[in-house]
Design an enzyme around this catalytic site. Structure first.
Site, PDB file in Angstrom:
ATOM      1  N   SER A   1      -4.710   1.474  -8.308  1.00  0.00           N
ATOM      2  CA  SER A   1      -4.739   2.465  -7.232  1.00  0.00           C
ATOM      3  C   SER A   1      -3.337   2.775  -6.731  1.00  0.00           C
ATOM      4  CB  SER A   1      -5.560   1.892  -6.074  1.00  0.00           C
ATOM      5  OG  SER A   1      -5.358   2.634  -4.903  1.00  0.00           O
TER       6      SER A   1
ATOM      7  N   TYR B   1      -6.906  -4.247   0.454  1.00  0.00           N
ATOM      8  CA  TYR B   1      -7.393  -3.542  -0.746  1.00  0.00           C
ATOM      9  C   TYR B   1      -6.244  -3.324  -1.741  1.00  0.00           C
ATOM     10  CZ  TYR B   1      -8.637   0.360  -3.735  1.00  0.00           C
ATOM     11  OH  TYR B   1      -8.811   1.166  -4.825  1.00  0.00           O
TER      12      TYR B   1
ATOM     13  N   LYS C   1      -5.341  -4.982  -5.679  1.00  0.00           N
ATOM     14  CA  LYS C   1      -5.040  -4.214  -6.897  1.00  0.00           C
ATOM     15  C   LYS C   1      -3.693  -4.656  -7.482  1.00  0.00           C
ATOM     16  CE  LYS C   1      -8.695  -1.660  -7.073  1.00  0.00           C
ATOM     17  NZ  LYS C   1      -9.633  -1.785  -8.197  1.00  0.00           N
TER      18      LYS C   1
END
Ligand code: UDP
Length: 327
Positions: free
Chosen positions: A118, A142, A146
């Site tokens: 991402s 988050y 990643k």
């Protein structure tokens, strides 16, 4: 001979579009999904093995049964706000469960993986458009998860010869042009489907999260990339890995290099749907950078990726066609 590809999380939004693209290129996508966020109706191009990523035995059985040539990994939690409120859940699902997947791959002798990463790995951009060598400084758990997986993949390439490509998506948008599949998150948090729900009347209004950003109209700018173009990039990444002998952990941005503001997205949706959309202004959403636009030169040059649906109108139209038909 047809190659099987294990598509972990293949019942979800991006994974299902990738499954369709794989089938179109002569591969057999074998979906492994626990259906916690994905949908059985989205699995249309190959078998479905229902199982949790954390469940080593089920995963091992699926790999032994289907003997995939490579794995694609989409199974992960994706809501930034939730990751701030409950980081334990995010590190467990997105990092620890991915380690299980990688270890089962090693045991099974499967050496190639394409990973859903991402733009969140960059954090607040220092330059725009953002190239892959931009500093990596996520601003939420988050994005950290990643980035951690990208680093794990780097170390696994060095130590265990696991070859990987991590694809850093900017804002996935649109739906399959044939309207066989599309976005169906619950709850939906993404801008384009929410705007279209407001157009359809199933949502009262769309809230613009902040109109005081340093952009031309005060609202945030994002790089929207069609989900079928993302899907093509995954197939290109698979072919790229198939031609590699040496260990590799490649990273590539996937975006269009053009930014659209929240207000421009709403205006496009009004024009595409022909409906008025009620709009209100709300506070900024925590952690939203003003502008996020990709430099995807590397994916175009090295993967040979050529997006087909770069116009926002087309992306919104496909999402609209899907919303009107969706289950
Ligand atoms: N956004 C908004 N209202 C909404 C949902 C999103 O104004 O109801 C904005 C959000 O602040 C961001 C952009 O739309 O600037 C895209 O948000 P989305 O959640 O779709 O993707 P993200 O950029 O967070 O990956």
């Amino acid at each position: 001979m047809t190659q099987n590809i294990l598509v972990v999380g293949g019942a979800g939004y991006v994974g299902s579009h990738v499954s369709k693209a794989l089938a179109g290129q002569g591969y057999l996508p074998v979906v492994f999904d626990d259906l916690s966020a994905g949908h059985e109706w989205a699995v249309q191009w190959g078998p479905l093995e229902v199982g949790r990523l954390a469940d080593r035995d089920t995963l091992r059985m699926a790999m032994e049964k289907h003997r995939p040539a490579a794995v694609m990994h989409f199974a992960g939690l994706i809501t930034v706000g939730e990751s701030v409120a409950d980081p334990s859940k995010y590190y467990r699902h997105n990092v620890i469960d991915t380690l299980v997947l990688l270890d089962v791959m090693r045991e099974a002798g499967i050496k190639k993986i394409v990973f859903s990463s991402s733009a969140a790995v960059y954090g607040a951009p220092e330059t725009t458009p953002i190239p892959e060598n931009h500093p990596l400084c996520p601003t939420n758990p988050y994005g950290e998860t990643k980035l951690m997986v990208e680093r794990i993949l780097h170390d696994y390439a060095v130590a265990y010869d696991i070859q990987s490509v991590s694809l850093r998506y900017f804002n996935a948008a649109g739906a399959d042009p044939d309207i066989e599949i599309g976005e169906a998150h619950d709850p939906e948090t993404h801008l384009i489907p929410l705007v279209l729900e407001a157009a359809l009347g199933t949502r009262e209004e769309i809230k613009i999260f902040g109109t005081d950003y340093p952009t031309h109209d005060g609202s945030c700018i994002r790089d929207y990339v069609h989900v079928s173009d993302l899907a093509d990039a995954h197939v290109a990444a698979l072919k790229y890995l198939a031609n590699k002998e040496a260990s590799i952990a490649g990273v590539f941005n996937l975006g269009n290099g053009a930014g659209f503001s929240v207000k421009e997205v709403i205006a496009t949706a009004q024009q595409v749907t022909g409906y008025d959309i009620s709009v209100s202004v709300a506070d900024r959403r925590a952690g939203d950078p003003a502008i996020l636009v990709a430099d995807s030169t590397k994916a175009r040059a090295e993967l040979g990726w050529t997006p087909r649906f770069e116009s926002l109108d087309q992306q919104v139209l496909h999402a609209w066609n899907w919303l009107k038909k969706s289950p």
